[in-house]
Design a protein around this motif. Structure first.
Motif, PDB file in Angstrom:
ATOM      1  N   ALA A 197     -20.561   8.207  -1.603  1.00  0.00           N
ATOM      2  CA  ALA A 197     -21.164   8.662  -0.350  1.00  0.00           C
ATOM      3  C   ALA A 197     -22.288   7.709   0.074  1.00  0.00           C
ATOM      4  O   ALA A 197     -22.401   7.353   1.250  1.00  0.00           O
ATOM      5  CB  ALA A 197     -21.684  10.088  -0.501  1.00  0.00           C
ATOM      6  N   HIS A 198     -23.095   7.286  -0.892  1.00  0.00           N
ATOM      7  CA  HIS A 198     -24.176   6.348  -0.599  1.00  0.00           C
ATOM      8  C   HIS A 198     -23.606   5.034  -0.065  1.00  0.00           C
ATOM      9  O   HIS A 198     -24.116   4.474   0.913  1.00  0.00           O
ATOM     10  CB  HIS A 198     -25.022   6.105  -1.857  1.00  0.00           C
ATOM     11  N   GLY A 199     -22.542   4.527  -0.683  1.00  0.00           N
ATOM     12  CA  GLY A 199     -21.931   3.278  -0.244  1.00  0.00           C
ATOM     13  C   GLY A 199     -21.355   3.355   1.158  1.00  0.00           C
ATOM     14  O   GLY A 199     -21.405   2.387   1.921  1.00  0.00           O
ATOM     15  N   LYS A 200     -20.807   4.518   1.515  1.00  0.00           N
ATOM     16  CA  LYS A 200     -20.300   4.699   2.876  1.00  0.00           C
ATOM     17  C   LYS A 200     -21.444   4.627   3.880  1.00  0.00           C
ATOM     18  O   LYS A 200     -21.347   3.932   4.898  1.00  0.00           O
ATOM     19  CB  LYS A 200     -19.567   6.037   2.999  1.00  0.00           C
ATOM     20  N   ALA A 201     -22.531   5.343   3.606  1.00  0.00           N
ATOM     21  CA  ALA A 201     -23.677   5.359   4.522  1.00  0.00           C
ATOM     22  C   ALA A 201     -24.404   4.016   4.538  1.00  0.00           C
ATOM     23  O   ALA A 201     -24.767   3.505   5.596  1.00  0.00           O
ATOM     24  CB  ALA A 201     -24.640   6.483   4.128  1.00  0.00           C
ATOM     25  N   TYR A 202     -24.608   3.436   3.371  1.00  0.00           N
ATOM     26  CA  TYR A 202     -25.336   2.171   3.264  1.00  0.00           C
ATOM     27  C   TYR A 202     -24.593   1.039   3.978  1.00  0.00           C
ATOM     28  O   TYR A 202     -25.194   0.242   4.694  1.00  0.00           O
ATOM     29  CB  TYR A 202     -25.565   1.820   1.788  1.00  0.00           C
ATOM     30  N   GLY A 203     -23.287   0.990   3.806  1.00  0.00           N
ATOM     31  CA  GLY A 203     -22.484  -0.021   4.485  1.00  0.00           C
ATOM     32  C   GLY A 203     -22.533   0.144   5.994  1.00  0.00           C
ATOM     33  O   GLY A 203     -22.595  -0.838   6.739  1.00  0.00           O
ATOM     34  N   ALA A 204     -22.507   1.396   6.452  1.00  0.00           N
ATOM     35  CA  ALA A 204     -22.593   1.653   7.895  1.00  0.00           C
ATOM     36  C   ALA A 204     -23.896   1.105   8.456  1.00  0.00           C
ATOM     37  O   ALA A 204     -23.907   0.430   9.492  1.00  0.00           O
ATOM     38  CB  ALA A 204     -22.465   3.152   8.174  1.00  0.00           C
ATOM     39  N   LEU A 205     -24.993   1.359   7.763  1.00  0.00           N
ATOM     40  CA  LEU A 205     -26.287   0.833   8.219  1.00  0.00           C
ATOM     41  C   LEU A 205     -26.319  -0.685   8.165  1.00  0.00           C
ATOM     42  O   LEU A 205     -26.777  -1.336   9.104  1.00  0.00           O
ATOM     43  CB  LEU A 205     -27.425   1.388   7.349  1.00  0.00           C
ATOM     44  N   ALA A 206     -25.833  -1.246   7.083  1.00  0.00           N
ATOM     45  CA  ALA A 206     -25.905  -2.698   6.890  1.00  0.00           C
ATOM     46  C   ALA A 206     -25.120  -3.459   7.953  1.00  0.00           C
ATOM     47  O   ALA A 206     -25.557  -4.520   8.409  1.00  0.00           O
ATOM     48  CB  ALA A 206     -25.401  -3.075   5.496  1.00  0.00           C
ATOM     49  N   LEU A 207     -23.971  -2.913   8.356  1.00  0.00           N
ATOM     50  CA  LEU A 207     -23.124  -3.609   9.319  1.00  0.00           C
ATOM     51  C   LEU A 207     -23.251  -3.056  10.739  1.00  0.00           C
ATOM     52  O   LEU A 207     -22.653  -3.598  11.671  1.00  0.00           O
ATOM     53  CB  LEU A 207     -21.667  -3.576   8.867  1.00  0.00           C
ATOM     54  N   GLY A 208     -24.026  -1.978  10.896  1.00  0.00           N
ATOM     55  CA  GLY A 208     -24.265  -1.437  12.226  1.00  0.00           C
ATOM     56  C   GLY A 208     -23.063  -0.770  12.858  1.00  0.00           C
ATOM     57  O   GLY A 208     -22.940  -0.713  14.075  1.00  0.00           O
TER      58      GLY A 208
END
Length: 141
Positions: A55-66
């Motif tokens: 779940a963290h990786g899904k959210a973190y990736g979304a933020l990182a790539l916008g």
């Protein structure tokens, strides 16, 4: 506006409620602020191991790539090398499947992201989007 603890906890409660209403498997929900810091997280009883990390990786990736993780998945299908490189750059903290949703205010400013794992990726995304919108914010998948 910022993504406060109160808002994050409301999003979690609404996401878990959406999961229960739809009969989803036990979910894990992670809410990140705009800087990628965990604001709140919860794991339903019976959720399988390592769901927090997913779940963290899904959210973190979304933020990182916008972009939401559904858009990241679509980009991975077109530009696999880029997503592989981005994941390596982020220390493996990028999960390119639906369930990571950006949180925006009325003006379009990114406030953070919600990542959910536990059921199918589509169902995870549904719970996240439903909860974000219930908080009066905009969900970007």
């Amino acid at each position: 506006m910022t993504l406060t603890l109160t808002i994050a906890q409301s999003i979690i409660a609404d996401a878990l409620d959406a999961g229960r209403q739809h009969g989803f498997k036990p979910l894990t929900v992670v809410v990140l602020d705009a800087g990628g810091h965990v604001t709140a997280a919860a794991r339903q009883d019976g959720a399988s191991n390592n769901r927090f990390e997913i779940a963290h990786g899904k959210a973190y990736g979304a933020l990182a790539l916008g972009m939401g993780s559904r858009a990241i998945m679509e980009r991975a299908e077109q530009q696999a090398y880029f997503i592989t490189a981005a994941s390596a750059t982020l220390g493996g903290r990028l999960i390119p499947v639906p369930g990571g949703v950006l949180v925006r205010d009325d003006g379009g400013t990114v406030l953070g992201a919600v990542g959910i794992s536990g059921d199918s990726s589509d169902n995870d995304e549904t719970a996240a989007s439903t909860a974000i919108e219930a908080a009066g914010l905009s969900a970007q998948v």
